[in-house]
Write a protein that holds these residues in place. Structure first.
Motif: not given
Length: 353
Positions: A32-53
């Protein structure tokens, strides 16, 4: 292909990366943003993008098989990413080596899908829309002296079939030698077969059809008969004067598919070169080197002549670098004027989408 940087430590990243080698951050490509994002895994299968949230989920083929590094936006209810949803059939993973071959195919397929997204081309899963695209990754069955057990790579009615043996470098080299093809890659197969798909989507029955016939020839010629003649008699003499490859001379459909694939080679390789800061002097005093412009984008440039001006010196450099390492030419092609005009028409059709 773009280069990327880790959102946590700014380390240089590449398209296939799933973990930062410097800080260990989980990575995922977000189409959706055509970018390789650094992520922080959260509960379940959710990942949060470190920069954008922004919140994503990893593709089901990452969770289940570790063969995909693409992400699914939070508001998307699908189990698989936009690239993996194109799969109709995957190999039997209970067979030894099939997972490794499938993983190799998926890496190249995602490069194709990246290009289609960058170009803004119309496509979607065949399972979800009429006229969509699908992939069957199949393996040969025990032949029992029956050649029908062999899987033939090709396209029909929106379905691209690939023999997973093409992902085996030993088998692919054997076929390359047997078929006398100086260039044979998995990504080349994907790009070629996508050309057949986009003939149906963009050319067949469209206002472009007559212009395509003028450049590529009469597509109403009997296709099977044309291929049989090609395999029995070979390409015409001096085929290099009008075609990008010997196989392109077999039929206008194959000429289109080979030219389409070559156009994708061009725009993606140019993007990679410019992302690495590679600048090749085009020796052109009339047309300044627009590649020095940070806004240069080979996927979006309207000026086809400008694209070619940057492409030709880059291929000379690629070939010279390969020869310096003792390898054959990386780019074993000649762009005769009729081939350039065919590429120009592909460029016009793509940019009209």
């Amino acid at each position: 292909m773009k280069l990327f940087h880790c959102g946590r430590c700014a380390n240089l990243l590449y398209f296939e990366n799933s973990r930062c080698t410097q800080c260990g951050a989980d990575l995922g490509f977000a189409p959706d943003v055509m970018d390789l994002l650094a992520m922080e895994p959260r509960a379940g299968d959710q990942w949060v993008a470190i920069v954008s949230g922004n919140i994503y989920r990893p593709c089901g083929n990452y969770l289940n098989h570790g063969v995909c590094n693409w992400l699914i936006p939070q508001n998307d209810t699908h189990t698989y990413c936009v690239a993996c949803r194109l799969n109709r059939t995957i190999p039997d993973l209970g067979v030894a080596n099939h997972r490794a071959l499938w993983s190799a195919l998926e890496k190249e397929k995602r490069r194709l899908v990246y290009s289609l997204l960058r170009l803004g081309l119309p496509f979607g899963p065949l399972s979800e829309q009429q006229g969509g695209l699908a992939f069957d990754f199949l393996s040969d069955q025990p032949a029992m002296f029956d050649e029908r057990a062999k899987v033939v790579t090709g396209h029909a009615h929106g379905v691209i079939t690939l023999n997973i043996a093409e992902a085996d470098p030993v088998e692919r080299e054997r076929m390359r030698s047997q078929m006398a093809e100086p260039y044979r890659t998995v990504l080349g197969h994907f790009r070629h077969e996508s050309g057949h798909y986009f003939w149906d989507r963009l050319v067949r029955g469209s206002p472009w059809l007559e212009a395509v016939r003028q450049r590529f020839g009469d597509d109403t010629r009997d296709y099977r008969q044309a291929l049989d003649w090609h395999y029995q008699s070979g390409p015409p003499a001096n085929w290099q004067n009008a075609y990008i490859s010997a196989y392109a001379s077999s039929h206008p459909w194959e000429d289109w598919a080979e030219t389409w694939a070559h156009y994708l080679h061009m725009v993606d390789t140019l993007e990679t070169a410019w992302q690495f800061g590679l600048r090749v002097d085009a020796r052109d005093d009339v047309h300044p080197d627009t590649a020095s412009d940070p806004a240069f984008d080979s996927y979006r440039i309207d000026d086809f002549d400008g694209l070619v001006r940057h492409w030709l010196p880059l291929t000379l450099a690629l070939n010279s670098l390969n020869r310096s390492m003792g390898h054959e030419h990386a780019y074993p092609f000649v762009l005769a004027e009729p081939v350039v005009e065919k590429l120009r028409l592909v460029h016009q059709i793509v940019h009209a989408c």
